[in-house]
Structure formats: C-alpha cells, structure tokens
Design an enzyme around this catalytic site. Sequence first.
Site, PDB file in Angstrom:
ATOM      1  N   MET A 129      -7.134   9.398   9.638  1.00  0.00           N
ATOM      2  CA  MET A 129      -7.669  10.022   8.418  1.00  0.00           C
ATOM      3  C   MET A 129      -8.552  11.225   8.764  1.00  0.00           C
ATOM      4  SD  MET A 129      -8.568   6.518   6.336  1.00  0.00           S
ATOM      5  CE  MET A 129      -9.029   5.528   7.735  1.00  0.00           C
TER       6      MET A 129
ATOM      7  N   LYS B 150      -3.816   3.185  -2.576  1.00  0.00           N
ATOM      8  CA  LYS B 150      -4.839   4.123  -2.991  1.00  0.00           C
ATOM      9  C   LYS B 150      -4.660   5.403  -2.194  1.00  0.00           C
ATOM     10  CE  LYS B 150      -7.362   0.785  -0.476  1.00  0.00           C
ATOM     11  NZ  LYS B 150      -7.734  -0.516  -0.646  1.00  0.00           N
TER      12      LYS B 150
ATOM     13  N   ASP C 152       0.818  -1.214   0.000  1.00  0.00           N
ATOM     14  CA  ASP C 152       0.000   0.000   0.000  1.00  0.00           C
ATOM     15  C   ASP C 152       0.849   1.260   0.000  1.00  0.00           C
ATOM     16  OD1 ASP C 152      -2.332  -1.306  -0.055  1.00  0.00           O
ATOM     17  OD2 ASP C 152      -2.822  -1.053   2.065  1.00  0.00           O
TER      18      ASP C 152
HETATM   19  N1  SAH Z   1      -3.920   0.335   9.174  1.00  0.00           N
HETATM   20  C1  SAH Z   1      -3.271   1.599   9.485  1.00  0.00           C
HETATM   21  C2  SAH Z   1      -4.172   2.766   9.280  1.00  0.00           C
HETATM   22  C3  SAH Z   1      -4.588   2.990   7.862  1.00  0.00           C
HETATM   23  S1  SAH Z   1      -5.630   4.381   7.667  1.00  0.00           S
HETATM   24  C4  SAH Z   1      -2.734   1.541  10.910  1.00  0.00           C
HETATM   25  O1  SAH Z   1      -3.041   0.608  11.651  1.00  0.00           O
HETATM   26  O2  SAH Z   1      -1.987   2.448  11.274  1.00  0.00           O
HETATM   27  C5  SAH Z   1      -4.484   5.623   7.213  1.00  0.00           C
HETATM   28  C6  SAH Z   1      -4.343   6.645   8.309  1.00  0.00           C
HETATM   29  O3  SAH Z   1      -3.517   6.144   9.338  1.00  0.00           O
HETATM   30  C7  SAH Z   1      -3.685   7.910   7.882  1.00  0.00           C
HETATM   31  O4  SAH Z   1      -4.613   8.784   7.261  1.00  0.00           O
HETATM   32  C8  SAH Z   1      -3.218   8.463   9.204  1.00  0.00           C
HETATM   33  O5  SAH Z   1      -4.278   9.028   9.912  1.00  0.00           O
HETATM   34  C9  SAH Z   1      -2.791   7.194   9.930  1.00  0.00           C
HETATM   35  N2  SAH Z   1      -1.356   6.917   9.800  1.00  0.00           N
HETATM   36  C10 SAH Z   1      -0.782   5.838   9.266  1.00  0.00           C
HETATM   37  N3  SAH Z   1       0.565   5.901   9.375  1.00  0.00           N
HETATM   38  C11 SAH Z   1       0.832   7.057  10.004  1.00  0.00           C
HETATM   39  C12 SAH Z   1       2.045   7.700  10.416  1.00  0.00           C
HETATM   40  N4  SAH Z   1       3.237   7.147  10.205  1.00  0.00           N
HETATM   41  N5  SAH Z   1       1.936   8.884  11.048  1.00  0.00           N
HETATM   42  C13 SAH Z   1       0.733   9.450  11.273  1.00  0.00           C
HETATM   43  N6  SAH Z   1      -0.423   8.885  10.917  1.00  0.00           N
HETATM   44  C14 SAH Z   1      -0.377   7.707  10.277  1.00  0.00           C
END
Ligand code: SAH
Length: 467
Positions: free
Chosen positions: A383, A269, A247
């Site tokens: 998000m 995406k 991803d």
């Molecule tokens: N499955 C992922 C989340 C996916 S949704 C998890 O468990 O972390 C995507 C959202 O995750 C982004 O819009 C943001 O809000 C958050 N996110 C993912 N990685 C991040 C990072 N390194 N720093 C800050 N926010 C992050």
Amino acid sequence: MKRFPVHISLQQRRVVIIGGGAEALAKARLMLAAEADLTLIAPKIAPATRAALEGSVRLIEREPAYGDFRSAVIVFIAGLDREAARRWVDAARAASALVNVVDEPSLCQFTTPSIVDRGRVTISISTDGAAPVLGRKLRADIEALAPPRLGALAEFADLYRPSVKACIPADRRRTFWERFFDGPIAARVLAGDETGTHEEMIALLNRPQTNETKGVVHIVGAGPGDPDLLTVKALRLLQQADVILYDRLVSEEILSLARRDAERFYVGKAKSNHAVPQEEIESRMIDHARQGKMVVRLKGGDPFIFGRGGEELEALQNANIPVFATPGVTAATGCAAAANMALTHRDFAQAVTFVTGHAKGEADPALDWSALAALKNTLVVYMGVTKAGKIARNLIAHGRAPSTPVAVIENGSRANQKILKGALSELPALIDAGGIQGPALLVIGEVAALADGETLLSIADRKGLAA
Ligand code: SAH
C-alpha cells in the site's frame, strides 16, 4: 460400465508377484500398502527391488512353479514376455487366483485403478485401460480435493457409530451425520486438532435433538491473484463453502472456483472508502455461522499480513464461533516470484521487512526510518504507491543510497501484471511514467536489480515508438 469396482480386503491374504524389476516393485508397494501377505518370485530379482522389499516381502529367486499359486487371491505378472506371461496366467487361473499382467490388458482379469488412499477411505478410478494418464490426472484432482485426514475422520465417525445408533432415532441419524460432517467437530478432526473433540461429540450425542446447529468460519488466504497460487486447502474450502465473504483483491477467476450455489458477498473496501465497516463484516460472519453455515472469509494474499485477519479471528473467538485459519501466498512472495527475483540474497540481503505505507488513522505512519534504511535489508512496502515519494526521500535521508535498486510490481501474478525497475531516487518518476494505479508493491534493496522489468528508459522508448 466396463469395469465394476470392488474394494477387496487383502489383509494377510496371499498375493504373488512374478517378476523382479521396477514394475514388479511398483505392484509390490501397492500390495504392501494393502497389508497383503506378499511373495515375489523371479529368476532374477533386481538389486533395487531386493533392497526396497527385503524384510517385508518373501523374495524367492528362481523360476516360478505351479505350486506357487496355491491359495493366492491375486497374482501379478510383471516384465515377462507375452508367451511366458500367458503360461503363468493359465497356471494362476487354475489355482483360482485373479490375474493381472502389467501392460497386457487382454490377459488381465482385473485392472489396478488409480487410487486415492486416505486410510479407511479409498477412492478408485478406472478408464478400462483406455487412458491411464487421464485416470492419473483425475486422481491428482481428487487428491487435491480430498483432505489428507479424511481417513482419520472416518475412524472418528466409526468410533461413535454404536453410540449414535443407541442415542439417535433411526429417522434422524442421517441428518445427524450430515450435520456432523459439515460441523465444527469434523472440521477440527480434519485440521488435525482433536483436543476436546471427544467431549464435544459426547455432548452432541446427549443434547436433546433440536434443530440448533453451529457453523464454522474459515479465514482463508486467496493469494495474489493467480488461481494456481491458491493452496490446495483453500480450493477445497471454497468448494465446500455455504457462504463466501470476499475482499476487493480476490480475483474473479478465484471466485469462479467456489461451489456454484454458495452465497457470495462482496465486503471489500477501497482505501479510505470502506464499503462495509469492519464490525459489520465480523457480525455478518457470526450471524451466518450461527445459522449453521460453513463460512469462508476470503482475503487477498495472506489474511494475516496487512489483512486484519487477526482482528476477525479474535472477534469470532469472542463470539464463541469455531474459527480456523488457512494462510495464503502473500503479495511479497507472489510478486517476487512474478518478477523472477529473490527477496533475500546471501551477498546483498540478510533480512527482509514487510511494511505498510498506509497506517490506521494517520496520514504518515511514524516508522523507524533509520531501521528501514539499514543496509543488507530488502524493504517490501505494501500500500505504498501514493506515499512512494515520501518513502524514497525518508530512506535516502536516513542513509540509503539514491542508487539503491527498486522494483514496482503491479497486479503481480495476474494477467495484467506490470513490473518496473529503477533507482530509489527515481521511484516516483517510475510510478508516474509506468502509470501505476495499484494494487502494487514496492521492493527496495539490492535484490531488486535482479528483477525482470521495464526501466524509465525502456518506458520512454516504448512511448516514443508509440507516438
Ligand atoms: N493480505 C494481503 C495484503 C493486503 S494489503 C497480502 O498478504 O498480500 C493490500 C496491498 O497488498 C496492496 O495495496 C498492494 O500493495 C499489495 N498487493 C496485494 N496483491 C497484490 C498484487 N497482486 N500485486 C501487487 N501488489 C499486491
């Protein structure tokens, strides 16, 4: 080659340790792991050594004697001065034992390697005494890559060796085993779930040998970005994968840890701009697995927290593809650690809620705002950057104080990480002033006051200075 490795069976064979201190104890532990018939002799046995070994080792508190070495296969001498050690080396050699004197390489006939122990599978590493710490480092790397249940897998294979010999012609046996070790039965044994594996193995043995193979899919969490936050299992799977579907949030550094000749497909995406539709991702995984490949579906953070991992799991199960889940460090815990803050606190936050600011097919998710605005709750919004203003207004309208601390963490755990902090009422201004683009996480609640980070004031100062 300076040292030739051999793996000796010491089961029920006589091993003697001369010495009663910590070094002797360390060697005794090794020898007990090898199920040796162990005798430890020293004029003085330290209480800790005695306490640890009493009952499993013959402990003799006196000066050693020549007769002690009779029929010994191996003798360790630990913690004696060089002169005394030399005398007992001669005595042990005269009794045809192999001798090791701890920390005296010139008196040793053999050295003890760094060992990765997986039951029936053992890996030994020697640096010929040149750099023991390097040996230990290498061992740690191998420990990380060798699955803990490798020994169980070897046991399983051993159980079927006679049947494989009987059922599979000699010229096909090697291919059979190669496929077996890469296939779903081995994956299940390694995962610690042996239900049905014996039935499947018998079916495999009885199936006419065709080229048909069945692959597996692992849905794996890549964590928030820092490769150090990968799980050991995720790293191992990346190094075994034939195919990786990844991803947008999976960092380049993490991909670079994958097997070099793995096929890689970007299926990421961006919000509202789906590069590859979900159904297509699922059908690609199914196709690769049906070709017998080991597929890793790599997702940012944890695949099962706002990651659609559950849907993919279901699709693969419906297609009858063996599928396994490996969790990852989710953005909430990864970002909290990056900002040096806790998500719960005995005084301020007895609950933590993960919520998405962006829901399926609707612009404004119908959230239960009064529940989210509850006191003593840390709210973590994934998000949520574009909806931050609306989120702040709704929380305040439902009773959260405008002064409630917030933190905004962008690219948490990565080199370009940015952390901002302030009050709920100034959340949109903070995001705007800090130039937050995402991926970013909002943390709302008293704990956010403890975050490391820039405030509106310090951003203004910095910009003022720069101007
Ligand atoms: N499955 C992922 C989340 C996916 S949704 C998890 O468990 O972390 C995507 C959202 O995750 C982004 O819009 C943001 O809000 C958050 N996110 C993912 N990685 C991040 C990072 N390194 N720093 C800050 N926010 C992050």
